[in-house]
Design an enzyme around this catalytic site. Sequence first.
Site, PDB file in Angstrom:
ATOM      1  CB  THR A  79      76.563  12.070  44.911  1.00 13.73           C
ATOM      2  OG1 THR A  79      76.997  11.239  43.836  1.00 13.73           O
ATOM      3  CG2 THR A  79      77.032  11.492  46.234  1.00 13.73           C
ATOM      4  CG  ASP A  80      74.775  17.148  43.502  1.00 11.61           C
ATOM      5  OD1 ASP A  80      76.007  16.933  43.643  1.00 11.61           O
ATOM      6  OD2 ASP A  80      74.202  18.095  44.066  1.00 11.61           O
ATOM      7  CB  ALA A  81      76.674  17.067  38.410  1.00 15.09           C
ATOM      8  N   GLY A 132      79.077  15.991  43.324  1.00 12.24           N
ATOM      9  CA  GLY A 132      79.668  14.985  44.195  1.00 12.24           C
ATOM     10  C   GLY A 132      79.162  14.987  45.624  1.00 12.24           C
ATOM     11  CB  VAL A 133      77.413  17.195  47.798  1.00 10.64           C
ATOM     12  CG1 VAL A 133      78.791  17.812  47.972  1.00 10.64           C
ATOM     13  CG2 VAL A 133      76.535  18.079  46.957  1.00 10.64           C
TER      14      VAL A 133
END
EC number: 3.1.2.28
Length: 148
Positions: A14-16, A18-19
């Site tokens: 995930t990225d910052a 949250g996905v």
Amino acid sequence: MPFTYNRTVRFQDTDAAGVVYFANVLSICHEAYEGSLEGSSINLKDFFTNPSVGFPIVHASVDFLRPMFVGDKLLISLIPQKIGVDKFEITYEITVAEVVVAKAITRHVCIDASSRSKQELPDEIIQWLETNRRDAEGAERRRSREIM
């Protein structure tokens, strides 16, 4: 049935926000591709370290339909098909709880590893493509009968 691969989204995917980070979707698709090869009794070590032939990706695309989050249980269905004597394409459909969340495509070309020139697909890959095509066509026929 098309080949399916199960995968749980991990925090590292995930990225910052949250996905799942966009580039990681292709990585997950590649895992499914490797699983499909292995499921067809193709030795992955030989396949990816064979010095005489390679299958680089020459095109890739992803359509994101819904976000994917940590803990989501992904089902990746893939259908490879021959699109020429020296290339094939894999279509991926990623679902979460039977909802399509992403679709992807990778196009691969067969090359001689030393000269980097195109060459015809080897028999092992043609067999993999034909087996998966038959499986996918059978699943599609069963699905169309269920709709009637």
